[in-house]
Design a protein around this motif. Sequence first.
Motif, PDB file in Angstrom:
ATOM      1  N   TYR A 166       0.782  -1.241   0.002  1.00  0.00           N
ATOM      2  CA  TYR A 166      -0.067   0.124   0.083  1.00  0.00           C
ATOM      3  C   TYR A 166       0.732   1.385   0.093  1.00  0.00           C
ATOM      4  CZ  TYR A 166      -4.332  -2.522   0.807  1.00  0.00           C
ATOM      5  OH  TYR A 166      -5.371  -3.389   0.564  1.00  0.00           O
ATOM      6  N   THR A 167       1.959   1.169   0.631  1.00  0.00           N
ATOM      7  CA  THR A 167       2.765   2.353   0.815  1.00  0.00           C
ATOM      8  C   THR A 167       3.565   2.753  -0.701  1.00  0.00           C
ATOM      9  OG1 THR A 167       3.481   1.759   2.989  1.00  0.00           O
ATOM     10  CG2 THR A 167       4.929   3.420   1.758  1.00  0.00           C
ATOM     11  N   LEU A 168       4.025   1.534  -1.323  1.00  0.00           N
ATOM     12  CA  LEU A 168       4.504   1.616  -2.627  1.00  0.00           C
ATOM     13  C   LEU A 168       3.321   2.106  -3.698  1.00  0.00           C
ATOM     14  CD1 LEU A 168       6.959   1.211  -4.418  1.00  0.00           C
ATOM     15  CD2 LEU A 168       5.734  -1.289  -4.931  1.00  0.00           C
ATOM     16  N   ALA A 169       2.448   1.755  -3.526  1.00  0.00           N
ATOM     17  CA  ALA A 169       0.915   2.258  -4.317  1.00  0.00           C
ATOM     18  C   ALA A 169       0.909   3.535  -4.256  1.00  0.00           C
ATOM     19  CB  ALA A 169      -0.153   1.182  -4.275  1.00  0.00           C
ATOM     20  N   GLY A 170       0.832   3.833  -2.888  1.00  0.00           N
ATOM     21  CA  GLY A 170       0.423   5.386  -2.432  1.00  0.00           C
ATOM     22  C   GLY A 170       1.456   6.194  -3.058  1.00  0.00           C
ATOM     23  N   SER A 171       2.821   5.948  -2.978  1.00  0.00           N
ATOM     24  CA  SER A 171       3.975   6.716  -3.310  1.00  0.00           C
ATOM     25  C   SER A 171       3.999   6.885  -4.811  1.00  0.00           C
ATOM     26  CB  SER A 171       5.460   6.391  -3.031  1.00  0.00           C
ATOM     27  OG  SER A 171       5.673   5.142  -3.482  1.00  0.00           O
ATOM     28  N   ILE A 172       3.604   5.885  -5.618  1.00  0.00           N
ATOM     29  CA  ILE A 172       3.463   5.811  -6.933  1.00  0.00           C
ATOM     30  C   ILE A 172       2.338   6.774  -7.405  1.00  0.00           C
ATOM     31  CG2 ILE A 172       2.938   4.573  -9.237  1.00  0.00           C
ATOM     32  CD1 ILE A 172       4.525   2.491  -7.809  1.00  0.00           C
ATOM     33  N   THR A 173       1.214   6.594  -6.736  1.00  0.00           N
ATOM     34  CA  THR A 173      -0.072   7.487  -6.854  1.00  0.00           C
ATOM     35  C   THR A 173       0.495   8.933  -6.864  1.00  0.00           C
ATOM     36  OG1 THR A 173      -1.627   5.714  -6.606  1.00  0.00           O
ATOM     37  CG2 THR A 173      -2.468   7.800  -6.852  1.00  0.00           C
ATOM     38  N   SER A 174       1.239   9.179  -5.675  1.00  0.00           N
ATOM     39  CA  SER A 174       1.296  10.599  -5.446  1.00  0.00           C
ATOM     40  C   SER A 174       2.336  11.217  -6.361  1.00  0.00           C
ATOM     41  CB  SER A 174       1.834  10.840  -3.902  1.00  0.00           C
ATOM     42  OG  SER A 174       3.101  10.018  -3.684  1.00  0.00           O
ATOM     43  N   LEU A 175       3.291  10.514  -6.859  1.00  0.00           N
ATOM     44  CA  LEU A 175       4.347  10.842  -7.980  1.00  0.00           C
ATOM     45  C   LEU A 175       3.533  11.111  -9.347  1.00  0.00           C
ATOM     46  CD1 LEU A 175       7.375   8.732  -7.187  1.00  0.00           C
ATOM     47  CD2 LEU A 175       7.015  11.139  -6.706  1.00  0.00           C
ATOM     48  N   SER A 176       2.427  10.361  -9.617  1.00  0.00           N
ATOM     49  CA  SER A 176       1.755  10.555 -10.718  1.00  0.00           C
ATOM     50  C   SER A 176       1.160  11.933 -10.769  1.00  0.00           C
ATOM     51  CB  SER A 176       0.749   9.577 -11.118  1.00  0.00           C
ATOM     52  OG  SER A 176      -0.422   9.964 -10.319  1.00  0.00           O
ATOM     53  N   PHE A 177       0.915  12.586  -9.667  1.00  0.00           N
ATOM     54  CA  PHE A 177       0.186  14.064  -9.573  1.00  0.00           C
ATOM     55  C   PHE A 177       1.331  14.962 -10.142  1.00  0.00           C
ATOM     56  CE2 PHE A 177      -2.564  12.115  -6.775  1.00  0.00           C
ATOM     57  CZ  PHE A 177      -3.690  12.042  -7.635  1.00  0.00           C
ATOM     58  N   VAL A 178       2.667  14.763 -10.222  1.00  0.00           N
ATOM     59  CA  VAL A 178       3.658  15.825 -10.648  1.00  0.00           C
ATOM     60  C   VAL A 178       3.933  15.778 -12.125  1.00  0.00           C
ATOM     61  CG1 VAL A 178       4.513  16.003  -8.259  1.00  0.00           C
ATOM     62  CG2 VAL A 178       5.559  14.340  -9.794  1.00  0.00           C
ATOM     63  N   LEU A 179       3.227  14.600 -12.620  1.00  0.00           N
ATOM     64  CA  LEU A 179       3.652  14.701 -14.263  1.00  0.00           C
ATOM     65  C   LEU A 179       3.046  16.267 -15.132  1.00  0.00           C
ATOM     66  CD1 LEU A 179       2.478  10.970 -14.888  1.00  0.00           C
ATOM     67  CD2 LEU A 179       5.117  11.855 -15.003  1.00  0.00           C
ATOM     68  N   PRO A 180       3.948  16.437 -15.949  1.00  0.00           N
ATOM     69  CA  PRO A 180       3.378  17.748 -16.737  1.00  0.00           C
ATOM     70  C   PRO A 180       1.911  17.428 -17.593  1.00  0.00           C
ATOM     71  CG  PRO A 180       5.400  16.597 -17.744  1.00  0.00           C
ATOM     72  CD  PRO A 180       5.145  16.085 -16.521  1.00  0.00           C
ATOM     73  N   VAL A 181       1.280  18.230 -17.807  1.00  0.00           N
ATOM     74  CA  VAL A 181      -0.005  18.046 -18.452  1.00  0.00           C
ATOM     75  C   VAL A 181       0.024  18.958 -19.751  1.00  0.00           C
ATOM     76  CG1 VAL A 181      -2.371  18.603 -18.308  1.00  0.00           C
ATOM     77  CG2 VAL A 181      -1.263  18.095 -16.246  1.00  0.00           C
TER      78      VAL A 181
END
Length: 85
Positions: free
Chosen positions: A67-82
């Motif tokens: 869950y920690t790994l999934a949460g960190s990957i999900t939170s990092l996906s918010f910093v991707l450029p749009v």
Amino acid sequence: MVALFSTDVAIAQTMNSLNQALVLEHFPTTTRSLAIAVLMTCGRIGSLVGNILFPILLDKGCVVPFYTLAGSITSLSFVLPVKKK
């Protein structure tokens, strides 16, 4: 779970290589080696923290590290450029 984790590691290594290539392209020659050294140091610190933290989380419970790994990957996906239209 192993397949998902290995895919995550492969994608992370690909992104790390892309990050290093972008640093080599955009930084001037005088600060290029410093920028690469900072990138490598951050990667090694992250690896060290991950190797220490993962067994501690496994002691807490089997599901917690995933869950920690999934949460960190999900939170990092918010910093991707749009892309803007």
